[in-house]
Design an enzyme around this catalytic site. Structure first.
Site, PDB file in Angstrom:
ATOM      1  N   ILE A  26       0.485  -0.842  -0.055  1.00 61.57           N
ATOM      2  CA  ILE A  26       0.163  -0.230  -0.061  1.00 61.57           C
ATOM      3  C   ILE A  26       0.953   1.539   0.312  1.00 61.57           C
ATOM      4  CG2 ILE A  26      -1.670   1.560   1.488  1.00 61.57           C
ATOM      5  CD1 ILE A  26      -2.673  -1.127   2.688  1.00 61.57           C
ATOM      6  N   ASP A  71      14.538   1.511  10.414  1.00 65.31           N
ATOM      7  CA  ASP A  71      13.652   0.991  11.197  1.00 65.31           C
ATOM      8  C   ASP A  71      13.084   2.431  11.732  1.00 65.31           C
ATOM      9  OD1 ASP A  71      12.463  -0.771  13.153  1.00 65.31           O
ATOM     10  OD2 ASP A  71      13.495  -1.940  12.937  1.00 65.31           O
ATOM     11  N   SER A 148      -3.772   3.070   8.542  1.00 65.62           N
ATOM     12  CA  SER A 148      -4.521   2.954  10.107  1.00 65.62           C
ATOM     13  C   SER A 148      -5.323   1.018   9.712  1.00 65.62           C
ATOM     14  CB  SER A 148      -5.913   3.396  10.554  1.00 65.62           C
ATOM     15  OG  SER A 148      -6.197   2.678  12.089  1.00 65.62           O
ATOM     16  N   LYS A 166      -2.984   0.057  15.933  1.00 67.86           N
ATOM     17  CA  LYS A 166      -3.788   0.568  14.687  1.00 67.86           C
ATOM     18  C   LYS A 166      -5.115   1.488  16.052  1.00 67.86           C
ATOM     19  CE  LYS A 166      -2.085  -0.714  11.664  1.00 67.86           C
ATOM     20  NZ  LYS A 166      -1.432  -0.008   9.961  1.00 67.86           N
ATOM     21  N   ILE A 195      -6.726  -4.706   0.482  1.00 71.47           N
ATOM     22  CA  ILE A 195      -6.643  -4.465  -0.128  1.00 71.47           C
ATOM     23  C   ILE A 195      -5.501  -5.352  -1.301  1.00 71.47           C
ATOM     24  CG2 ILE A 195      -5.054  -2.998  -1.690  1.00 71.47           C
ATOM     25  CD1 ILE A 195      -7.722  -1.063  -0.185  1.00 71.47           C
TER      26      ILE A 195
HETATM   27  C1  HXC Z   1       3.479 -15.756  16.304  1.00 73.18           C
HETATM   28  C2  HXC Z   1       5.620 -14.077  16.178  1.00 73.18           C
HETATM   29  C3  HXC Z   1       4.949 -14.142  14.651  1.00 73.18           C
HETATM   30  C4  HXC Z   1       3.343 -14.938  14.770  1.00 73.18           C
HETATM   31  C5  HXC Z   1       7.023 -13.230  15.331  1.00 73.18           C
HETATM   32  N1  HXC Z   1       6.448 -13.365  15.924  1.00 73.18           N
HETATM   33  N2  HXC Z   1       6.301 -13.537  13.684  1.00 73.18           N
HETATM   34  N3  HXC Z   1       4.896 -14.939  16.986  1.00 73.18           N
HETATM   35  N4  HXC Z   1       3.329 -15.648  15.506  1.00 73.18           N
HETATM   36  N5  HXC Z   1       3.712 -15.236  13.335  1.00 73.18           N
HETATM   37  C6  HXC Z   1       6.853 -12.441  17.724  1.00 73.18           C
HETATM   38  C7  HXC Z   1       8.427 -13.623  17.901  1.00 73.18           C
HETATM   39  O1  HXC Z   1       8.084 -14.894  18.353  1.00 73.18           O
HETATM   40  C8  HXC Z   1       8.836 -12.620  18.441  1.00 73.18           C
HETATM   41  O2  HXC Z   1       8.787 -12.369  19.574  1.00 73.18           O
HETATM   42  C9  HXC Z   1       8.286 -10.951  18.452  1.00 73.18           C
HETATM   43  O3  HXC Z   1       7.368 -11.515  17.535  1.00 73.18           O
HETATM   44  C10 HXC Z   1       9.368 -10.475  17.621  1.00 73.18           C
HETATM   45  O4  HXC Z   1      10.136 -11.453  15.819  1.00 73.18           O
HETATM   46  P1  HXC Z   1      10.834 -11.089  15.139  1.00 73.18           P
HETATM   47  O5  HXC Z   1      10.837 -11.825  14.060  1.00 73.18           O
HETATM   48  O6  HXC Z   1      12.040 -10.546  15.814  1.00 73.18           O
HETATM   49  O7  HXC Z   1      10.634  -9.906  14.898  1.00 73.18           O
HETATM   50  P2  HXC Z   1      11.189  -8.431  13.453  1.00 73.18           P
HETATM   51  O8  HXC Z   1      12.431  -8.798  12.754  1.00 73.18           O
HETATM   52  O9  HXC Z   1      11.519  -7.627  13.836  1.00 73.18           O
HETATM   53  O10 HXC Z   1       9.813  -8.573  12.519  1.00 73.18           O
HETATM   54  C11 HXC Z   1       8.433  -7.763  12.149  1.00 73.18           C
HETATM   55  C12 HXC Z   1       7.422  -8.928  12.346  1.00 73.18           C
HETATM   56  C13 HXC Z   1       7.036  -9.296  10.889  1.00 73.18           C
HETATM   57  C14 HXC Z   1       6.013  -7.585  12.340  1.00 73.18           C
HETATM   58  C15 HXC Z   1       6.918 -10.188  13.327  1.00 73.18           C
HETATM   59  O11 HXC Z   1       6.062  -9.840  10.245  1.00 73.18           O
HETATM   60  C16 HXC Z   1       8.174  -7.964  10.254  1.00 73.18           C
HETATM   61  O12 HXC Z   1       8.227  -7.819   9.518  1.00 73.18           O
HETATM   62  N6  HXC Z   1       6.882  -7.530   9.506  1.00 73.18           N
HETATM   63  C17 HXC Z   1       6.514  -6.612   7.992  1.00 73.18           C
HETATM   64  C18 HXC Z   1       6.234  -7.025   6.794  1.00 73.18           C
HETATM   65  C19 HXC Z   1       4.329  -7.137   7.620  1.00 73.18           C
HETATM   66  O13 HXC Z   1       4.077  -8.032   8.166  1.00 73.18           O
HETATM   67  N7  HXC Z   1       2.937  -6.431   6.379  1.00 73.18           N
HETATM   68  C20 HXC Z   1       2.211  -6.320   6.492  1.00 73.18           C
HETATM   69  C21 HXC Z   1       1.709  -5.281   7.607  1.00 73.18           C
HETATM   70  S1  HXC Z   1      -0.184  -5.036   7.074  1.00 73.18           S
HETATM   71  P3  HXC Z   1       9.294 -13.989  20.765  1.00 73.18           P
HETATM   72  O14 HXC Z   1       9.101 -13.552  22.110  1.00 73.18           O
HETATM   73  O15 HXC Z   1       9.768 -15.303  20.114  1.00 73.18           O
HETATM   74  O16 HXC Z   1      10.925 -13.228  21.691  1.00 73.18           O
HETATM   75  C22 HXC Z   1      -1.065  -4.366   7.973  1.00 73.18           C
HETATM   76  C23 HXC Z   1      -2.574  -3.999   8.013  1.00 73.18           C
HETATM   77  C24 HXC Z   1      -3.302  -4.531   8.572  1.00 73.18           C
HETATM   78  O17 HXC Z   1      -0.042  -4.576   8.758  1.00 73.18           O
HETATM   79  C25 HXC Z   1      -4.722  -4.336   8.239  1.00 73.18           C
HETATM   80  C26 HXC Z   1      -5.234  -5.165   6.574  1.00 73.18           C
HETATM   81  C27 HXC Z   1      -6.486  -5.025   6.759  1.00 73.18           C
END
Ligand code: HXC
Length: 275
Positions: A26, A71, A148, A166, A195
């Site tokens: 997005i 970041d 959001s 959010k 989306i």
């Molecule tokens: C449970 C999870 C998990 C999962 C990570 N964690 N993934 N817990 N289920 N699937 C936990 C980990 O165990 C860890 O906790 C903590 O989260 C941090 O994980 P890391 O992998 O070290 O974090 P990081 O490398 O900073 O990655 C952040 C992230 C990752 C959010 C976890 O998925 C990411 O980078 N996402 C970015 C891209 C993204 O998500 N895009 C989509 C946005 S969509 P512990 O306790 O083990 O240390 C969006 C739209 C919403 O927001 C609305 C749509 C309609």
């Protein structure tokens, strides 16, 4: 469809738009809509390769681009990014806070660090970017747009962390509208619906059930990144010069469905009675 089809393609000429998380999804779609209207574009994200590829797409639309690895959880990195963007593109006129993280997880299985991670990326990241860009926005009488989500005002299963983050963003937006209005800074949020083709949808819904999902959207289609880009352009443009503190829902009416599967079930029952 990029907004150039509807608006003067120099609407944002001489303006600088900075999009956090602007290298994909997005956020890149939003950045491209501004680029197509003449804006210079700053983007930040965590991955150099993704930033490079996004910058190429934005330059192809004619934009001057400043892409910086940062970041949003790291305030110092954002300060560096905004200083670089200012030096290369001039002060920021429009800040789009789009960087976000998401995954489906039942609340009882979510670790405190998992919860914190999403709060840090989404909510703290939005504050960090707003705070780091404040002086530039004060100078330009600029606008901030927060991305959001529907989870901010309606609970979604397995999204406790995202809902909290959010909802916090929307309240941050309202507080800043109140406090920074005196500097001519407007703040608003966009709530995107589902989306198509985005990382968020990949994480939240299986493609095999897409038709069922579309049936629960009043406009009967998925949204596009340009739907959100157009909303952002509107909110940043002079057309919205007296709009601040507002949440613009751009979701084809999806939030009206409430419990989407209940509505689908109810519709099926009604049809069965009629039939
Ligand atoms: C449970 C999870 C998990 C999962 C990570 N964690 N993934 N817990 N289920 N699937 C936990 C980990 O165990 C860890 O906790 C903590 O989260 C941090 O994980 P890391 O992998 O070290 O974090 P990081 O490398 O900073 O990655 C952040 C992230 C990752 C959010 C976890 O998925 C990411 O980078 N996402 C970015 C891209 C993204 O998500 N895009 C989509 C946005 S969509 P512990 O306790 O083990 O240390 C969006 C739209 C919403 O927001 C609305 C749509 C309609």
């Amino acid at each position: 469809m990029l907004v150039t089809r509807y608006l003067a393609n120099d609407l944002f000429a001489g303006k600088t738009v900075f999009v956090t998380g602007g290298s994909s999804g997005i956020n890149l779609g939003v950045a491209k809509n501004f680029a197509a209207l003449g804006a210079s574009v700053g983007i930040c994200g965590r991955t150099q390769e993704k930033l490079d590829s996004a910058a190429t797409e934005l330059r192809a639309l004619g934009a001057t681009v400043c892409a910086v690895v940062a970041d949003v959880r790291d305030f110092g990195a954002l300060e560096v990014a905004f200083a670089k963007s200012r030096a290369e593109l001039g002060p920021v006129d429009v800040l789009v806070c789009g960087a976000a993280g998401n995954f489906l997880v039942p609340a009882e299985k979510l670790s405190p660090n998992g919860f914190k991670t999403v709060i840090d990326i989404d909510l703290l990241g939005a504050f960090n970017a707003s705070r780091a860009a404040f002086e530039q926005l004060k100078e330009t009488h600029g606008a901030i747009i927060y991305i959001s989500a529907g989870m901010a005002y309606m609970p979604y299963a397995f999204q406790v962390h995202v809902g909290a983050a959010k909802a916090g963003i929307d309240m941050l937006m309202r507080n800043l509208a109140l406090e920074w209005g005196r500097y001519g800074i407007r703040t608003n949020s966009i709530v995107p619906g589902p989306i198509e083709g985005t990382e968020g949808m990949k994480r939240l819904w299986s493609p095999e059930r897409q038709e069922e999902f579309i049936d629960a959207i009043p406009l009967r289609r998925m949204g596009t990144v340009d739907d959100i880009g157009q909303s952002a352009v509107f909110l940043a443009s002079p057309l919205a010069s007296y709009i601040s503190g507002c949440v613009l829902v751009c979701d084809g009416g999806q939030n009206l469905s409430g419990s989407a599967l209940f509505n689908i079930g109810a519709e099926q029952m009604l049809r069965a009675h009629e039939g």
